[in-house]
Motif scaffolding. Sequence first.
Motif, short mmCIF file in Angstrom:
data_model
loop_
_atom_site.label_atom_id
_atom_site.label_comp_id
_atom_site.label_asym_id
_atom_site.label_seq_id
_atom_site.Cartn_x
_atom_site.Cartn_y
_atom_site.Cartn_z
N SER B 68 -10.62 30.22 -4.93
CA SER B 68 -10.49 29.98 -6.38
C SER B 68 -10.06 31.27 -7.09
O SER B 68 -9.28 31.22 -8.06
N LEU B 69 -10.54 32.43 -6.61
CA LEU B 69 -10.10 33.69 -7.22
C LEU B 69 -8.63 33.93 -6.91
O LEU B 69 -7.87 34.36 -7.78
N HIS B 70 -8.23 33.67 -5.68
CA HIS B 70 -6.81 33.80 -5.33
C HIS B 70 -5.95 32.92 -6.24
O HIS B 70 -4.92 33.36 -6.76
N ARG B 72 -6.73 31.80 -9.20
CA ARG B 72 -6.83 32.30 -10.58
C ARG B 72 -5.86 33.46 -10.78
O ARG B 72 -5.17 33.54 -11.80
N ILE B 73 -5.80 34.35 -9.81
CA ILE B 73 -4.92 35.51 -9.92
C ILE B 73 -3.45 35.10 -9.84
O ILE B 73 -2.60 35.64 -10.55
N ILE B 76 -2.47 33.90 -13.15
CA ILE B 76 -2.29 35.02 -14.09
C ILE B 76 -0.92 35.65 -13.89
O ILE B 76 -0.18 35.91 -14.85
N THR B 77 -0.56 35.92 -12.65
CA THR B 77 0.72 36.61 -12.40
C THR B 77 1.90 35.68 -12.70
O THR B 77 2.94 36.14 -13.18
N TYR B 80 2.16 35.39 -16.68
CA TYR B 80 2.29 36.60 -17.51
C TYR B 80 3.74 36.78 -17.96
O TYR B 80 4.66 36.76 -17.15
#
Lengths: 198, 80
Positions: B68-70, B72-73, B76-77, B80
């Motif tokens: 889930s963090l992967h 999420r990141i 974001i990228t 952006y």
Amino acid sequence: MDKREYFAANIGAHLDRLFGAAMRLTRNRADAEDLVAETVTHGLSKIDALREPEKMLGWLLRMMTNLYISEKRKAREKHAHESYREEADSDEPAFSLFERLHQPFLLWWGNPEQEFLNKLLGEDIEAALNELPEQFRVAVMLTEIEGLSYQEIADSLNVPVGTVRSRLARGRSLLQKLLWRQASERGLVEADEGSGDD
Amino acid sequence: MTDEPKELRCEDAIRLLFDFLDGELDHDHGEAMDDHLNTCRACYSRAEFEKGLKERIKQTGGATASDSLHDRIKKITNDY
């Protein structure tokens, strides 16, 4: 490939390291994930300042530390009436596991220091690290686990290099004292007058 | 450190040990430490212990970012 493309293409490979560092700082999984996300967002906004893209991990680790410390500072200012755990008494003598363990007369027949290291569990070290006051924990973590130089840590924390040295020295002393106490409680070493509880 | 490194006494070696292990000593002081540790059993034992403890501490740094963090990141990228 421009810097932003490089960043996006390579950030995934660094997430374990970033998350590990965030866990050391926050000691909480949800907060650690938020800190990583905040760091990545901040990194993207400052991407033009990244001079060597291949060194982005170190750049992000320093940025993460700075973000964490800034948030803590704001939280302290908001709750100024609450006591802040200041650095430990600087008059406290340094504690050395080696001096507690070393028995020179054993010469070739034993190595109590190595035996101690062999019996030390990862969870013992993690527990002791988590018990350190924050300023010491951050300095020890950034040196021992993230491998940052004293200058890099000083820049991240916005303190002089001398302060980094002092926090490291006291952090290491306290960490070793905590490991000694754990070992005493588990019966791995005999607690004596130098039990580390003084 | 501005003083010229000479042959180190044990008390100096102990005082400089963590700077040495952290790679923070200049070349001349680093050489002086190497020379001392090559000839002093007690200080060599201490250095080996502290090096071993540093290594054990470093090993605790491992952690695995969740899927889930992967995700999420990645979002974001991409956004952006």
